[in-house]
Design an enzyme around this catalytic site. Structure first.
Site, PDB file in Angstrom:
ATOM      1  N   HIS A 118      -6.870 -32.346 130.518  1.00  0.00           N
ATOM      2  CA  HIS A 118      -5.663 -33.096 130.899  1.00  0.00           C
ATOM      3  C   HIS A 118      -5.050 -32.537 132.179  1.00  0.00           C
ATOM      4  O   HIS A 118      -3.950 -32.926 132.561  1.00  0.00           O
ATOM      5  CB  HIS A 118      -4.653 -33.099 129.745  1.00  0.00           C
ATOM      6  CG  HIS A 118      -5.085 -33.955 128.584  1.00  0.00           C
ATOM      7  ND1 HIS A 118      -4.399 -34.024 127.398  1.00  0.00           N
ATOM      8  CD2 HIS A 118      -6.142 -34.804 128.449  1.00  0.00           C
ATOM      9  CE1 HIS A 118      -5.026 -34.867 126.565  1.00  0.00           C
ATOM     10  NE2 HIS A 118      -6.080 -35.358 127.182  1.00  0.00           N
ATOM     11  N   ASN A 168     -10.182 -46.261 122.869  1.00  0.00           N
ATOM     12  CA  ASN A 168     -11.140 -46.505 123.944  1.00  0.00           C
ATOM     13  C   ASN A 168     -10.649 -47.501 124.973  1.00  0.00           C
ATOM     14  O   ASN A 168     -11.286 -47.690 125.992  1.00  0.00           O
ATOM     15  CB  ASN A 168     -12.430 -47.098 123.359  1.00  0.00           C
ATOM     16  CG  ASN A 168     -13.315 -46.007 122.802  1.00  0.00           C
ATOM     17  OD1 ASN A 168     -13.225 -44.859 123.209  1.00  0.00           O
ATOM     18  ND2 ASN A 168     -14.151 -46.393 121.876  1.00  0.00           N
ATOM     19  N   ARG A 184     -13.044 -38.104 129.895  1.00  0.00           N
ATOM     20  CA  ARG A 184     -12.551 -38.762 128.684  1.00  0.00           C
ATOM     21  C   ARG A 184     -13.662 -39.547 127.992  1.00  0.00           C
ATOM     22  O   ARG A 184     -13.792 -39.535 126.772  1.00  0.00           O
ATOM     23  CB  ARG A 184     -11.374 -39.681 129.041  1.00  0.00           C
ATOM     24  CG  ARG A 184     -10.711 -40.277 127.821  1.00  0.00           C
ATOM     25  CD  ARG A 184      -9.260 -40.615 128.096  1.00  0.00           C
ATOM     26  NE  ARG A 184      -8.635 -41.142 126.903  1.00  0.00           N
ATOM     27  CZ  ARG A 184      -8.336 -42.422 126.723  1.00  0.00           C
ATOM     28  NH1 ARG A 184      -8.609 -43.304 127.680  1.00  0.00           N
ATOM     29  NH2 ARG A 184      -7.767 -42.828 125.611  1.00  0.00           N
ATOM     30  N   HIS A 238     -14.912 -38.821 124.161  1.00  0.00           N
ATOM     31  CA  HIS A 238     -14.925 -39.879 123.140  1.00  0.00           C
ATOM     32  C   HIS A 238     -16.345 -40.149 122.641  1.00  0.00           C
ATOM     33  O   HIS A 238     -16.553 -40.403 121.457  1.00  0.00           O
ATOM     34  CB  HIS A 238     -14.304 -41.159 123.688  1.00  0.00           C
ATOM     35  CG  HIS A 238     -12.803 -41.100 123.762  1.00  0.00           C
ATOM     36  ND1 HIS A 238     -12.008 -42.214 123.693  1.00  0.00           N
ATOM     37  CD2 HIS A 238     -11.968 -40.057 123.888  1.00  0.00           C
ATOM     38  CE1 HIS A 238     -10.729 -41.841 123.784  1.00  0.00           C
ATOM     39  NE2 HIS A 238     -10.687 -40.545 123.915  1.00  0.00           N
TER      40      HIS A 238
HETATM   41  C1  HEM Z   1      -6.170 -33.561 120.526  1.00  0.00           C
HETATM   42  C2  HEM Z   1      -7.012 -34.040 121.400  1.00  0.00           C
HETATM   43  C3  HEM Z   1      -6.694 -35.109 122.401  1.00  0.00           C
HETATM   44  C4  HEM Z   1      -5.784 -36.109 122.375  1.00  0.00           C
HETATM   45  C5  HEM Z   1      -4.775 -36.435 121.272  1.00  0.00           C
HETATM   46  C6  HEM Z   1      -5.911 -36.842 123.618  1.00  0.00           C
HETATM   47  C7  HEM Z   1      -5.161 -37.947 123.956  1.00  0.00           C
HETATM   48  C8  HEM Z   1      -5.204 -38.583 125.175  1.00  0.00           C
HETATM   49  C9  HEM Z   1      -4.402 -39.727 125.542  1.00  0.00           C
HETATM   50  C10 HEM Z   1      -3.429 -40.436 124.630  1.00  0.00           C
HETATM   51  C11 HEM Z   1      -4.677 -40.020 126.837  1.00  0.00           C
HETATM   52  C12 HEM Z   1      -4.074 -41.135 127.681  1.00  0.00           C
HETATM   53  C13 HEM Z   1      -5.004 -42.299 127.752  1.00  0.00           C
HETATM   54  C14 HEM Z   1      -4.473 -43.428 128.606  1.00  0.00           C
HETATM   55  O1  HEM Z   1      -3.274 -43.656 128.650  1.00  0.00           O
HETATM   56  O2  HEM Z   1      -5.287 -44.132 129.242  1.00  0.00           O
HETATM   57  C15 HEM Z   1      -5.673 -39.081 127.284  1.00  0.00           C
HETATM   58  C16 HEM Z   1      -6.220 -39.066 128.552  1.00  0.00           C
HETATM   59  C17 HEM Z   1      -7.230 -38.217 128.926  1.00  0.00           C
HETATM   60  N1  HEM Z   1      -7.910 -37.344 128.113  1.00  0.00           N
HETATM   61 FE1  HEM Z   1      -7.375 -36.758 126.283  1.00  0.00          FE
HETATM   62  N2  HEM Z   1      -6.884 -36.260 124.378  1.00  0.00           N
HETATM   63  C18 HEM Z   1      -7.399 -35.219 123.669  1.00  0.00           C
HETATM   64  C19 HEM Z   1      -8.434 -34.392 124.058  1.00  0.00           C
HETATM   65  C20 HEM Z   1      -9.160 -34.545 125.212  1.00  0.00           C
HETATM   66  C21 HEM Z   1     -10.371 -33.814 125.531  1.00  0.00           C
HETATM   67  C22 HEM Z   1     -11.028 -32.776 124.618  1.00  0.00           C
HETATM   68  C23 HEM Z   1     -10.779 -34.246 126.752  1.00  0.00           C
HETATM   69  C24 HEM Z   1     -11.989 -33.845 127.554  1.00  0.00           C
HETATM   70  C25 HEM Z   1     -12.657 -32.736 127.419  1.00  0.00           C
HETATM   71  C26 HEM Z   1      -9.794 -35.215 127.210  1.00  0.00           C
HETATM   72  C27 HEM Z   1      -9.797 -35.814 128.438  1.00  0.00           C
HETATM   73  C28 HEM Z   1      -8.866 -36.727 128.865  1.00  0.00           C
HETATM   74  C29 HEM Z   1      -8.760 -37.168 130.246  1.00  0.00           C
HETATM   75  C30 HEM Z   1      -9.567 -36.651 131.411  1.00  0.00           C
HETATM   76  C31 HEM Z   1      -7.749 -38.133 130.276  1.00  0.00           C
HETATM   77  C32 HEM Z   1      -7.302 -38.958 131.488  1.00  0.00           C
HETATM   78  C33 HEM Z   1      -8.124 -40.220 131.511  1.00  0.00           C
HETATM   79  C34 HEM Z   1      -7.924 -41.112 132.723  1.00  0.00           C
HETATM   80  O3  HEM Z   1      -7.255 -40.725 133.682  1.00  0.00           O
HETATM   81  O4  HEM Z   1      -8.461 -42.221 132.703  1.00  0.00           O
HETATM   82  N3  HEM Z   1      -8.843 -35.384 126.241  1.00  0.00           N
HETATM   83  N4  HEM Z   1      -5.980 -38.220 126.249  1.00  0.00           N
HETATM   84  C1  LIG Z   2     -13.699 -50.904 128.442  1.00  0.00           C
HETATM   85  C2  LIG Z   2     -13.693 -51.613 127.150  1.00  0.00           C
HETATM   86  O1  LIG Z   2     -14.704 -52.047 126.658  1.00  0.00           O
HETATM   87  N1  LIG Z   2     -12.512 -51.737 126.603  1.00  0.00           N
HETATM   88  C3  LIG Z   2     -12.313 -52.465 125.376  1.00  0.00           C
HETATM   89  C4  LIG Z   2     -11.513 -51.612 124.393  1.00  0.00           C
HETATM   90  O2  LIG Z   2     -11.173 -52.366 123.276  1.00  0.00           O
HETATM   91  C5  LIG Z   2     -10.438 -53.557 123.499  1.00  0.00           C
HETATM   92  C6  LIG Z   2     -10.154 -54.190 122.180  1.00  0.00           C
HETATM   93  O3  LIG Z   2      -9.481 -53.306 121.335  1.00  0.00           O
HETATM   94  C7  LIG Z   2     -11.240 -54.508 124.407  1.00  0.00           C
HETATM   95  O4  LIG Z   2     -10.454 -55.653 124.701  1.00  0.00           O
HETATM   96  C8  LIG Z   2     -11.586 -53.779 125.682  1.00  0.00           C
HETATM   97  O5  LIG Z   2     -12.409 -54.590 126.477  1.00  0.00           O
END
Ligand code: HEM
Ligand SMILES: CC(=O)N[C@H]1CO[C@H](CO)[C@@H](O)[C@@H]1O
Ligand SMILES: *[C@@H]1O[C@H](CO)[C@@H](O)[C@H](O)[C@H]1NC(C)=O
Length: 322
Positions: free
Chosen positions: A185, A89, A58, A62
């Protein structure tokens, strides 16, 4: 018309040059141990915490989608206006592992290996450890000199497939590649605030999102109902394994994010999802290729940017924002 042609030429010659400058083994003489030091750091972390794969994937996404893969996501800003401060982020993790890997490569070869390459290589290694494809990745990225919260424009989980595709298309990705990259995902979690609108009174209907399995919706309502915004696995099948099960889950109405579920249902992406669900090898190959492409998005190379000493800060006197 002439203007458009000129812009195209400029754009594509830059892209062409960038890929000419990046190469597999860029550090093979300047820092021969760079890739193995990074791999060791990732391996050590993975042994303690398998969720590092998701964190890095992720972070990498980003970073690359905002101002290119230039490690701008790592910059810490006292005033809170850097990329990492943007809402999407907020839950990006893994910054500490990048610091650990950076310290290891700085000790071996100071001022040589960019933070942008460290994110890229660490992500590649973490994907392999989680059972994903193993692939070579070109290096030679430089670290950016700007990190601006106002530049963060990432797709949101409630967008349609067509809307979500726009930023991918603008960066040269095909729909097939978007579906492939969303296969990330297959690991990791989403916090309730990103999907709980689906669980009850979806879009004012008074009912949960009918495209989600009712049993799953009921279970998620319970989990999210605890009130402290917990997280659940994005792939409810094989949650820590980088495989094609995510596609089978969304075909079975078990996608967590709306965008994930829509991939399976949309006429444009449904057949791609069905293909990956059936053929894990096809997904793994496609994922490796798409990740290499992602890692080349808008990179700096040659004398552009800098090699940061500390991944969280611009080198003194260079950066525009501190
Ligand atoms: C339309 C494109 C995408 C959308 C709208 C999207 C949206 C999201 C959202 C909302 C989350 C949950 C974040 C959270 O609750 O902490 C997430 C997690 C994640 N996304 Fe995406 N994502 C997209 C594309 C991608 C791409 C292209 C990658 C990597 C190549 C990616 C990798 C991940 C991973 C690995 C997580 C899990 C993160 C964790 O466990 O900390 N995503 N994404
Ligand atoms: C890991 C990190 O830097 N997270 C930041 C993301 O943005 C919020 C504010 O929108 C900060 O409070 C977090 O520290
Ligand atoms: C699965 O995909 C791979 C790679 O694209 C291909 O070589 C193979 O023939 C496919 N297998 C099946 C059963 O379709």
């Amino acid at each position: 018309m002439e203007k458009i042609v000129a812009v195209l030429v400029v754009c594509c010659s830059i892209v062409g040059l960038a890929s000419a400058q990046l190469k597999v083994g860029f550090y093979s003489s300047s820092c021969p141990r760079a890739e193995s030091l990074i791999r060791d750091a990732v391996q050590q972390r993975f042994k303690m915490d398998r969720s590092i794969t998701a964190a890095l994937l992720r972070m990498h996404f980003h970073d690359c989608f905002v101002q290119g893969c230039d490690a701008s996501i790592l910059i810490h800003s006292e005033s809170g206006d850097a990329e990492k401060d943007a809402f999407p982020n907020e839950t990006v993790r893994g910054y500490d592992l990048i610091d650990i890997a950076k310290r290891a490569v700085e000790a071996a070869c100071p001022n040589t290996v960019s933070c942008a390459d460290i994110i890229t290589l660490a992500t590649r290694d973490a994907v392999a450890l989680a059972g994903g494809p193993k692939y070579d990745i070109p290096t030679g990225r430089r670290d950016g000199l700007m990190s601006d919260i106002r530049k963060v424009d990432l797709p949101g989980p409630q967008e349609s497939v067509a809307q979500a595709f726009i930023p991918f298309r603008d960066r040269g990705f095909t729909l097939n590649e978007m579906v492939t990259l969303l296969g990330a995902h297959s690991v990791g979690v989403a916090h309730c605030n990103f999907f709980e609108d689906r669980l009850a009174n979806f879009q004012g209907s008074g009912k949960p999102d009918a495209t989600m399995d009712a049993g799953l919706a009921a279970r998620l309502r319970k989990i999210c109902g605890t009130g402290n915004n917990p997280a659940v696995f994005l792939d409810q099948g094989t949650s820590f394994v980088m495989d094609n099960q995510f596609y089978n889950q969304i075909l079975a109405k078990r996608g967590i994010l709306e965008i994930d579920q829509r991939l399976a249902r949309d006429r444009s992406t449904g057949p791609i999802v069905a293909g990956f669900a059936l053929n894990g090898t096809a997904f793994q190959r496609s994922f490796a290729t798409a990740m290499v492409k992602l890692s080349k998005t808008g990179v700096l190379f040659g004398k552009a940017g800098e090699i940061r000493k500390n991944c969280r800060a611009f080198n003194p006197k260079r950066g525009q924002r501190v």
